[in-house]
Design an enzyme around this catalytic site. Structure first.
Site, short mmCIF file in Angstrom:
data_model
loop_
_atom_site.label_atom_id
_atom_site.label_comp_id
_atom_site.label_asym_id
_atom_site.label_seq_id
_atom_site.Cartn_x
_atom_site.Cartn_y
_atom_site.Cartn_z
N LYS A 1 0.84 -1.20 0.00
CA LYS A 1 0.00 0.00 0.00
C LYS A 1 0.87 1.25 0.00
CE LYS A 1 -3.93 1.92 2.61
NZ LYS A 1 -4.86 1.65 3.74
N SER B 1 -9.49 1.66 2.54
CA SER B 1 -8.57 2.42 1.71
C SER B 1 -7.46 1.56 1.11
CB SER B 1 -7.94 3.55 2.53
OG SER B 1 -7.18 3.02 3.61
N SER C 1 -10.15 -0.56 6.91
CA SER C 1 -9.58 -0.52 5.56
C SER C 1 -8.95 -1.81 5.07
CB SER C 1 -8.55 0.61 5.47
OG SER C 1 -9.19 1.86 5.57
#
Length: 412
Positions: free
Chosen positions: A55, A132, A156
């Site tokens: 990420k 996210s 997330s």
């Protein structure tokens, strides 16, 4: 910066500027940088042969951190060292396939990004991926990585796992180092990852949390109808079905009473503390770059900027009381509940003024905040359903992460 997604490619344009794929044939909504691999493993180990989507919040030596914002990326320095969570995977034999997209500053649960586009959800192509940790989830679901390294502050990891039919874990708060990670709200930020199989989820947990016990004698599992009722009927029905077919080899599952009426107050307190910390971390930069933010993220930062010290103190008192209440209700039991309040919403709903997404976000947050408030680990597992994926979540005692990853609440 190595790779092809350079600062110059994005420049200092507005948030509406178009994105460019990191390489021909590579989906730029999923990847900011991609290689074959981008970074080779630093040693052999139990993850040899595995590949990781990292990420775009974690430091990777020789690369920038972009936090899902074009202008931030253009100004970001090249990182001199790698975040410990990434380094642990690399040292265990995993190759870094690339740096994956994130919702801006990780301040969203939808997976949509106005800078780079919305990553695909291969399990439900007309629906959003969830955020996210959207890019990492999509990379795993697409088979372009076997491990999706993400973060979970308010859901997330659990939400994209639920939306895309993946296994995902939010670790015990503080159990895995967040050094080298751009924060959202340190009081709640946790490292997490997603995989296509429970076996891989367990294997990564052994690498990331070697000092935690691999087995924990959970005394029982529990559920509350008031929590399941927060979800849409199809999600609630699937979770109730899994509870009715509870595997005999697992601890018994018992119904408990839980006052869901207090959850909106708890969510408000959570979001107040989260917003306060997000503004402390990024407010100085955002004050100079409001025009670069996506509308949903901008609205959250605008609210965060107005939080007073008195509001924060009130929120912290609510959170302390909530934590005591949750811990008192659960003890060492495993709580079973929906991972999200709905299946993944249609992609076009994200463009309808945000009402659909915000309603789902509000109800989902009432489910996901329980682990966040208490710092407990949570594992989302896919249920065997027809149609869009549905996740069932197990929230365990603190530091039971590895045992919780192995708890087969969905029969597989």
């Amino acid at each position: 910066m190595t790779g092809t997604a350079t600062a110059g490619a994005f420049g200092l344009a507005s948030a509406a500027a178009s994105w460019a794929a990191p390489d021909p044939g590579v989906d730029g909504t999923v990847w900011r940088e991609y290689g074959t691999p981008l970074v080779a493993p630093t040693g052999p180990g139990p993850l040899s042969g595995e590949t990781v989507a990292v990420k775009d919040l974690y430091a990777v030596a020789g690369h920038q951190v972009g936090v899902g914002n074009e202008v931030w990326l253009a100004q970001a320095p090249v990182e001199p060292s790698t975040a410990p969570a990434v380094a642990a995977l690399s040292a265990a034999g995993a190759a870094i396939a690339g740096i994956s997209r994130t919702d801006e500053f990780a301040y969203s649960l939808a997976g949509t990004n106005g800078h780079y586009g919305t990553p695909p959800n291969p399990a439900a192509p007309e629906r959003i991926p969830g955020g996210s940790s959207s890019g990492s989830a999509s990379a795993v679901a697409l088979g372009q990585a076997t491990i999706g390294l993400g973060t979970d502050t308010g859901g997330s990891i659990r939400i994209p796992s639920s939306y895309q039919g993946l296994y995902g874990i939010r670790t015990t708060h503080g159990a895995v180092s967040t050094d080298g990670l751009i924060p959202l709200a340190p009081s709640f930020d946790t490292v997490g990852w997603m995989t296509r199989s429970r076996g891989d989820l367990i294997k990564v947990a052994g690498v990331m949390e070697p000092n935690l016990p691999a087995a924990v004698p959970f005394p029982r599992a529990v559920y509350a109808e008031s929590l399941i009722a927060l979800a849409d009927p199809d999600v609630g029905s699937a979770v109730r079905g899994a509870i009715a077919d509870w595997p005999a080899e697992l601890p018994s599952i018992d119904r408990i009473e839980f006052d869901a009426g207090q959850l909106p107050l708890w969510v408000k307190a959570f979001q107040t503390r989260q917003g306060w910390e997000a503004w402390q971390a990024h407010g100085a930069w955002i004050d100079l770059h409001w025009e670069t933010l996506n509308p949903d993220v901008r609205s959250r930062f605008e609210a965060a900027a107005k939080r007073s010290a008195e509001e924060l103190a009130d929120a912290d008192a609510v959170l302390a009381s909530a934590r005591a209440t949750i811990d008192g209700a659960l003890g060492d039991a495993v709580l079973i509940l929906p991972s999200a309040s709905s299946v993944a919403p249609p992609r076009d709903s994200a463009a309808l003024g945000g009402e659909v997404i915000e309603d789902i976000r509000a109800r989902t947050f009432q489910l996901t905040c329980l682990a966040g408030i208490t710092g407990r680990p949570a594992v989302s597992s896919p249920l065997p359903v027809a149609g869009p994926p549905i996740g069932i979540c197990a929230v365990g005692p603190r530091n039971s992460d590895r045992a919780l990853a192995a708890l087969r609440v969905n029969g597989s």
